[in-house]
Design a protein around this motif. Structure first.
Motif, PDB file in Angstrom:
ATOM      1  N   LYS A  87       0.808  -1.221   0.000  1.00 10.49           N
ATOM      2  CA  LYS A  87       0.000   0.000   0.000  1.00 10.49           C
ATOM      3  C   LYS A  87       0.841   1.271   0.000  1.00 10.49           C
ATOM      4  CE  LYS A  87      -3.668  -2.315   2.624  1.00 10.49           C
ATOM      5  NZ  LYS A  87      -4.431  -2.329   3.887  1.00 10.49           N
ATOM      6  N   ASN A  88       1.829   1.334   0.882  1.00 11.07           N
ATOM      7  CA  ASN A  88       2.616   2.550   1.045  1.00 11.07           C
ATOM      8  C   ASN A  88       4.085   2.255   0.740  1.00 11.07           C
ATOM      9  OD1 ASN A  88       0.144   3.072   2.341  1.00 11.07           O
ATOM     10  ND2 ASN A  88       1.056   4.768   3.473  1.00 11.07           N
ATOM     11  N   SER A  89       4.577   2.828  -0.332  1.00 19.03           N
ATOM     12  CA  SER A  89       5.983   2.652  -0.677  1.00 19.03           C
ATOM     13  C   SER A  89       6.852   3.453   0.295  1.00 19.03           C
ATOM     14  CB  SER A  89       6.239   3.110  -2.110  1.00 19.03           C
ATOM     15  OG  SER A  89       5.458   2.358  -3.018  1.00 19.03           O
ATOM     16  N   ALA A  90       8.090   2.984   0.472  1.00 24.44           N
ATOM     17  CA  ALA A  90       9.004   3.669   1.387  1.00 24.44           C
ATOM     18  C   ALA A  90      10.407   3.608   0.826  1.00 24.44           C
ATOM     19  CB  ALA A  90       8.960   3.030   2.778  1.00 24.44           C
ATOM     20  N   GLY A  91      11.145   4.724   0.964  1.00 29.08           N
ATOM     21  CA  GLY A  91      12.548   4.732   0.613  1.00 29.08           C
ATOM     22  C   GLY A  91      13.357   4.005   1.672  1.00 29.08           C
ATOM     23  N   PRO A  92      14.653   3.800   1.446  1.00 27.97           N
ATOM     24  CA  PRO A  92      15.486   3.062   2.407  1.00 27.97           C
ATOM     25  C   PRO A  92      15.425   3.638   3.815  1.00 27.97           C
ATOM     26  CG  PRO A  92      16.658   3.334   0.341  1.00 27.97           C
ATOM     27  CD  PRO A  92      15.403   4.149   0.218  1.00 27.97           C
ATOM     28  N   PHE A  93      15.509   4.951   3.949  1.00 26.47           N
ATOM     29  CA  PHE A  93      15.482   5.575   5.266  1.00 26.47           C
ATOM     30  C   PHE A  93      14.159   5.283   5.980  1.00 26.47           C
ATOM     31  CE2 PHE A  93      14.434   9.299   7.898  1.00 26.47           C
ATOM     32  CZ  PHE A  93      15.515   9.309   8.751  1.00 26.47           C
ATOM     33  N   ALA A  94      13.028   5.458   5.263  1.00 27.54           N
ATOM     34  CA  ALA A  94      11.725   5.216   5.872  1.00 27.54           C
ATOM     35  C   ALA A  94      11.492   3.725   6.118  1.00 27.54           C
ATOM     36  CB  ALA A  94      10.620   5.776   4.977  1.00 27.54           C
ATOM     37  N   LEU A  95      12.070   2.886   5.273  1.00 34.68           N
ATOM     38  CA  LEU A  95      11.901   1.446   5.442  1.00 34.68           C
ATOM     39  C   LEU A  95      12.574   0.983   6.737  1.00 34.68           C
ATOM     40  CD1 LEU A  95      10.866  -1.218   4.339  1.00 34.68           C
ATOM     41  CD2 LEU A  95      12.997  -1.424   3.035  1.00 34.68           C
ATOM     42  N   ILE A  96      13.762   1.500   7.009  1.00 38.09           N
ATOM     43  CA  ILE A  96      14.447   1.144   8.260  1.00 38.09           C
ATOM     44  C   ILE A  96      13.613   1.622   9.451  1.00 38.09           C
ATOM     45  CG2 ILE A  96      16.507   1.532   9.637  1.00 38.09           C
ATOM     46  CD1 ILE A  96      18.066   1.763   7.010  1.00 38.09           C
ATOM     47  N   ALA A  97      13.082   2.840   9.357  1.00 38.00           N
ATOM     48  CA  ALA A  97      12.261   3.359  10.444  1.00 38.00           C
ATOM     49  C   ALA A  97      11.012   2.496  10.645  1.00 38.00           C
ATOM     50  CB  ALA A  97      11.863   4.805  10.156  1.00 38.00           C
ATOM     51  N   ARG A  98      10.427   2.042   9.550  1.00 37.66           N
ATOM     52  CA  ARG A  98       9.238   1.185   9.644  1.00 37.66           C
ATOM     53  C   ARG A  98       9.585  -0.127  10.340  1.00 37.66           C
ATOM     54  NH1 ARG A  98       6.115  -0.034   4.128  1.00 37.66           N
ATOM     55  NH2 ARG A  98       5.838   2.243   4.269  1.00 37.66           N
ATOM     56  N   ALA A  99      10.725  -0.688   9.982  1.00 38.68           N
ATOM     57  CA  ALA A  99      11.146  -1.945  10.603  1.00 38.68           C
ATOM     58  C   ALA A  99      11.435  -1.747  12.089  1.00 38.68           C
ATOM     59  CB  ALA A  99      12.370  -2.501   9.884  1.00 38.68           C
ATOM     60  N   ARG A 100      12.101  -0.647  12.442  1.00 36.18           N
ATOM     61  CA  ARG A 100      12.376  -0.372  13.852  1.00 36.18           C
ATOM     62  C   ARG A 100      11.068  -0.245  14.639  1.00 36.18           C
ATOM     63  NH1 ARG A 100      17.418   1.053  15.433  1.00 36.18           N
ATOM     64  NH2 ARG A 100      18.991   1.356  13.800  1.00 36.18           N
ATOM     65  N   ASP A 147      25.996   0.165   8.499  1.00 32.95           N
ATOM     66  CA  ASP A 147      26.094   0.263   7.042  1.00 32.95           C
ATOM     67  C   ASP A 147      24.786  -0.062   6.332  1.00 32.95           C
ATOM     68  OD1 ASP A 147      28.813   0.877   7.216  1.00 32.95           O
ATOM     69  OD2 ASP A 147      29.374  -1.254   7.250  1.00 32.95           O
ATOM     70  N   LEU A 148      23.715  -0.324   7.114  1.00 31.15           N
ATOM     71  CA  LEU A 148      22.473  -0.787   6.501  1.00 31.15           C
ATOM     72  C   LEU A 148      21.910   0.234   5.511  1.00 31.15           C
ATOM     73  CD1 LEU A 148      20.196  -2.817   6.216  1.00 31.15           C
ATOM     74  CD2 LEU A 148      19.131  -1.822   8.253  1.00 31.15           C
ATOM     75  N   LEU A 149      21.898   1.513   5.871  1.00 39.99           N
ATOM     76  CA  LEU A 149      21.345   2.520   4.980  1.00 39.99           C
ATOM     77  C   LEU A 149      22.148   2.589   3.690  1.00 39.99           C
ATOM     78  CD1 LEU A 149      19.217   4.729   4.586  1.00 39.99           C
ATOM     79  CD2 LEU A 149      20.842   6.346   5.605  1.00 39.99           C
ATOM     80  N   ASP A 150      23.475   2.516   3.783  1.00 41.12           N
ATOM     81  CA  ASP A 150      24.304   2.558   2.575  1.00 41.12           C
ATOM     82  C   ASP A 150      24.053   1.339   1.694  1.00 41.12           C
ATOM     83  OD1 ASP A 150      25.455   4.949   3.308  1.00 41.12           O
ATOM     84  OD2 ASP A 150      27.101   3.981   4.396  1.00 41.12           O
ATOM     85  N   VAL A 151      23.872   0.179   2.331  1.00 39.04           N
ATOM     86  CA  VAL A 151      23.640  -1.043   1.557  1.00 39.04           C
ATOM     87  C   VAL A 151      22.340  -0.931   0.781  1.00 39.04           C
ATOM     88  CG1 VAL A 151      23.122  -3.510   1.753  1.00 39.04           C
ATOM     89  CG2 VAL A 151      25.012  -2.511   3.060  1.00 39.04           C
ATOM     90  N   LEU A 152      21.279  -0.472   1.447  1.00 38.94           N
ATOM     91  CA  LEU A 152      19.998  -0.327   0.760  1.00 38.94           C
ATOM     92  C   LEU A 152      20.063   0.738  -0.320  1.00 38.94           C
ATOM     93  CD1 LEU A 152      17.417  -0.568   3.696  1.00 38.94           C
ATOM     94  CD2 LEU A 152      18.016  -2.315   2.030  1.00 38.94           C
ATOM     95  N   ASP A 153      20.802   1.815  -0.010  1.00 39.31           N
ATOM     96  CA  ASP A 153      20.895   2.918  -0.965  1.00 39.31           C
ATOM     97  C   ASP A 153      21.621   2.495  -2.241  1.00 39.31           C
ATOM     98  OD1 ASP A 153      20.422   5.608  -1.671  1.00 39.31           O
ATOM     99  OD2 ASP A 153      22.529   6.074  -1.232  1.00 39.31           O
ATOM    100  N   ALA A 154      22.492   1.508  -2.124  1.00 34.34           N
ATOM    101  CA  ALA A 154      23.286   1.077  -3.278  1.00 34.34           C
ATOM    102  C   ALA A 154      22.610  -0.024  -4.083  1.00 34.34           C
ATOM    103  CB  ALA A 154      24.661   0.599  -2.800  1.00 34.34           C
ATOM    104  N   LEU A 155      21.450  -0.519  -3.610  1.00 32.88           N
ATOM    105  CA  LEU A 155      20.795  -1.588  -4.342  1.00 32.88           C
ATOM    106  C   LEU A 155      20.329  -1.115  -5.715  1.00 32.88           C
ATOM    107  CD1 LEU A 155      18.547  -3.273  -1.608  1.00 32.88           C
ATOM    108  CD2 LEU A 155      20.648  -4.174  -2.629  1.00 32.88           C
ATOM    109  N   PRO A 156      20.435  -1.951  -6.741  1.00 28.38           N
ATOM    110  CA  PRO A 156      19.909  -1.572  -8.071  1.00 28.38           C
ATOM    111  C   PRO A 156      18.407  -1.294  -7.990  1.00 28.38           C
ATOM    112  CG  PRO A 156      21.299  -3.530  -8.211  1.00 28.38           C
ATOM    113  CD  PRO A 156      21.086  -3.275  -6.755  1.00 28.38           C
ATOM    114  N   ALA A 157      17.911  -0.519  -8.935  1.00 31.38           N
ATOM    115  CA  ALA A 157      16.504  -0.106  -8.901  1.00 31.38           C
ATOM    116  C   ALA A 157      15.550  -1.281  -8.985  1.00 31.38           C
ATOM    117  CB  ALA A 157      16.233   0.887 -10.030  1.00 31.38           C
ATOM    118  N   ASP A 158      15.976  -2.372  -9.656  1.00 30.80           N
ATOM    119  CA  ASP A 158      15.078  -3.511  -9.825  1.00 30.80           C
ATOM    120  C   ASP A 158      15.304  -4.601  -8.777  1.00 30.80           C
ATOM    121  OD1 ASP A 158      17.556  -4.214 -10.653  1.00 30.80           O
ATOM    122  OD2 ASP A 158      16.919  -5.232 -12.506  1.00 30.80           O
ATOM    123  N   ARG A 159      16.092  -4.303  -7.761  1.00 29.28           N
ATOM    124  CA  ARG A 159      16.407  -5.298  -6.738  1.00 29.28           C
ATOM    125  C   ARG A 159      15.416  -5.183  -5.571  1.00 29.28           C
ATOM    126  NH1 ARG A 159      20.887  -7.419  -3.869  1.00 29.28           N
ATOM    127  NH2 ARG A 159      19.993  -8.630  -2.155  1.00 29.28           N
TER     128      ARG A 159
END
Length: 658
Positions: free
Chosen positions: A99-112, A145-157
């Protein structure tokens, strides 16, 4: 309570504000602890904010920090299906995944945010030592390094997220206590025994049970604080204490009726099953409210009590009513291949003289096509109902009618008049008796006869289906009716006879056996027995004989075609009947359903049921559920039809067949 030896501590009961889902706030211990936690959270928020700004402002190799990050979630099974379902329902990662898409930063916050939410779920089901861990793409949430790892993922990953749960040993209830000046009969109503799993919803439901019991005993202003729970980590138990303030036992004070316009307020007051001075009981107040709503003149009835006792120490009560429009016009229609089309118009005055008197006028056209009909006819009816005649729950009814019908069995022109008295014995039982007369002219086999009939009908009926009008779809319970009608017939051949008839239907909801959701799958049964005593078949007027066939008895056979026949194949009618039906009704989607059925029955000339030729029909149909009733379309075929019978019958109408 104080923490004792590190093994006992006061806890906040999970779900104490939202018993069915997740509590959103956790209690912190001590003012210093709260301030320290707030500072810690603010520091972490600033770190994440700075990291996010740097990510957005970084070089071209870091352009995706704010882009939606797709992810695939898995929750490691715990071995407890109920717990797994509760964890899935409580997870924002689960509910917001599509339903709600999230960028890497928001995704980590959602998981926390999911960690404390899911640990609350664990505690609510008794797992107070449970812990939750979440890993994103194989990394822990506190991985720098989690935010950097997610930020570096390819767009289709797609990132993989796994929720792991260690529930630990399940806590059970220890000491269950009630504190306060408790009435002696109340503790026995607490359905919460020691050694049961310490499930928060059960504890909170027990609190509501206690509160309801207190109020039903007249303690209208009783209060029960949220349950105090103490965790014993050594024994793996939760002690629960309910603190009760029952207040004074109250009676009902002045009763107000508000909102009446055309309905006589004195009539409403006389109708009430409650009186000033009665013990306050919510069940009796609700029964009185429901009873007023059943009069048919109100679209809504609400009951409300005062917030505090009056000067006499009683609790005021008011009923707020909203009147329905005084007049109503209904247009309905039905069609079957045997009787053809039957359009009908009805007009109703719901409050003729101000005391909920009901006047009903209706007119229907008959014989619009149909294999069992030989011409146009009509059915005119008028009905006046006077409720609470001479006493409460007793109504007086007057009926006038005229009918003209041309059927395969006979042609009839008749007028009738009658009066009956109906008394409600209990919520399920009622009895009626009356007097009616009919003058008719009937043509059968080219012989025309005139009859005058006087009936003294007596009936007993039972209904616990909860259906308040004939168009409602019953899903449980049953109905039964027994009628005994002595009749004197004056004509060329005078006759005195007694008509006995018993009918019933039973509805079984497969949800009661755990086989389907409630109200979705129903098996319905119908049965009919009838006999005429004191007259032979041809001494009876043709319309007073029994006929089988049609939607009321054996579907698949055209109307009145089951039973003895004349040489030309037209129905004779009989002096006894028996029939039975079984129908499976399955609701599909939200507004549609289907049905399959088997009907069987026979009509005989021997005044005893279970004689004659048994006829059987089978069929099925579709249902469309509307706000005013179930629209039904059925097709049925006879399994052993007579030579002149139809190959199938089609039925369209509003409401179930029974």
């Amino acid at each position: 309570m104080r923490i004792r030896g590190g093994h006992r501590k006061a806890i906040s009961l999970p779900y104490s504000k939202l018993p069915c889902l997740i509590i959103r706030r956790l209690r912190m211990f001590g003012q210093f602890g709260r301030r320290k936690e707030w500072m810690h959270r603010r520091s972490k928020a600033l770190v994440f904010l700075a990291a996010g700004l740097l990510a957005l402002a970084g070089p071209a190799g870091r352009p995706r920090a704010a882009d939606p990050q797709p992810y695939e979630l898995s929750i490691r099974p715990t071995g407890d299906d109920g717990l797994d379902a509760a964890l899935a329902a409580g997870s924002q990662l689960q509910s917001l995944q599509s339903k709600n898409s999230a960028g890497p930063f928001a995704l980590i916050a959602r998981a926390r945010a999911d960690v404390p939410r899911l640990e609350t779920v664990l505690r609510s089901l008794g797992y107070y030592d449970g812990r939750v861990s979440i890993r994103i793409d194989g990394r822990a949430l506190d991985d720098g390094d989690l935010l950097d790892v997610l930020d570096a993922l390819p767009a289709d990953r797609t990132a993989g997220i796994e929720i792991g749960v260690r529930q630990g040993e399940r806590y059970r209830l220890g000491r269950v206590a009630i504190e306060g000046p408790v009435p002696p009969d109340i503790p026995a109503k607490l359905d919460l025994a020691p050694a049961r799993p310490a499930i928060a919803a059960d504890v909170l439901a027990a609190r509501q049970t206690l509160l309801s019991a207190l109020r039903e005993d007249g303690y209208a202003l009783a209060r029960i604080a949220p349950p105090a729970a103490v965790q014993n980590t050594a024994e793996k138990t939760i002690d629960v204490t309910f603190k009760i303030e029952p207040g004074e036992r109250l009676s009902i004070g002045g009763i107000a009726i508000e909102g009446t316009r055309d309905v006589n307020p004195d009539f409403v007051r006389r109708r009430l099953s409650l009186q000033t001075g009665d013990l306050y009981q919510p069940s009796r107040i609700e029964a009185a409210r429901t009873d007023l709503a059943s009069l048919g003149v109100f679209s809504g009835v609400a009951a409300r009590t005062g917030d505090e006792p009056d000067a006499e120490g009683a609790l005021p009560l008011a009923f707020d009513v909203q009147e329905r429009p005084k007049h109503a016009v209904d247009l309905t229609a039905a069609y079957s291949t045997d009787l053809g089309g039957i359009p009908k118009v009805s007009w109703t005055d719901r409050n003729l003289f101000g005391n909920a008197e009901q006047l009903n006028l209706s007119a229907a056209a008959t014989g619009l096509g149909g294999s069992a009909s030989d011409g146009l006819g009509y059915n005119l009816a008028s009905q006046l109902i006077k409720p609470d005649f001479m006493r409460r729950d007793q109504s007086l009814q007057f009926d006038l009618g005229a009918v003209k019908q041309n059927l395969d069995a006979y042609d009839q022109d008749a007028v009738s008049a009658g009066t009956s008295l109906r008394r409600k014995l209990t919520a399920q039982w009622n009895v009626n008796f009356g007097l009616s007369t009919e003058i008719e002219q009937i043509l059968q086999q080219d012989v025309r006869r005139r009859y005058k009939l006087i009936d003294l009908p007596l009936g007993l009926a039972y209904d616990d289906t909860g259906a308040t009008n004939p168009l409602m779809d019953p899903t449980h319970g049953g109905r039964a009716a027994l009628s005994v009608t002595p009749t004197e017939s004056f004509g060329r051949d005078n006759a005195t006879f007694l008509t006995l008839q018993a009918s019933g239907s039973l509805y079984i909801d497969l949800a009661d056996a755990g086989l389907a959701p409630k109200g979705r799958s129903v098996i319905a049964f119908r049965g009919l027995l009838g006999s005429v005593q004191g007259a032979t078949r041809f001494q009876l007027p043709p319309d007073r004989r029994f006929y089988g066939g049609g939607s009321g008895t054996v579907r698949g056979f055209k109307y009145q075609s089951v039973g003895p026949l004349f040489a030309d194949g037209s129905p004779q009618g009989g002096t006894a009947i028996d029939s039975a039906s079984v129908e499976f009704r399955q609701r599909l989607f939200e507004d549609f359903g289907a049905a399959a059925f088997v009907d069987a029955g026979q009509v005989s000339a021997e005044s005893l049921p279970f004689h004659g030729v048994m006829r059987t029909g089978v069929g099925g149909g579709v249902r469309y559920y509307t706000g005013i009733g179930t629209l039904r379309l059925d097709v049925a075929v006879p399994l052993n039809r007579p030579p002149a019978g139809d190959g199938f019958e089609l039925y369209i109408g509003l409401g179930q067949a029974f």
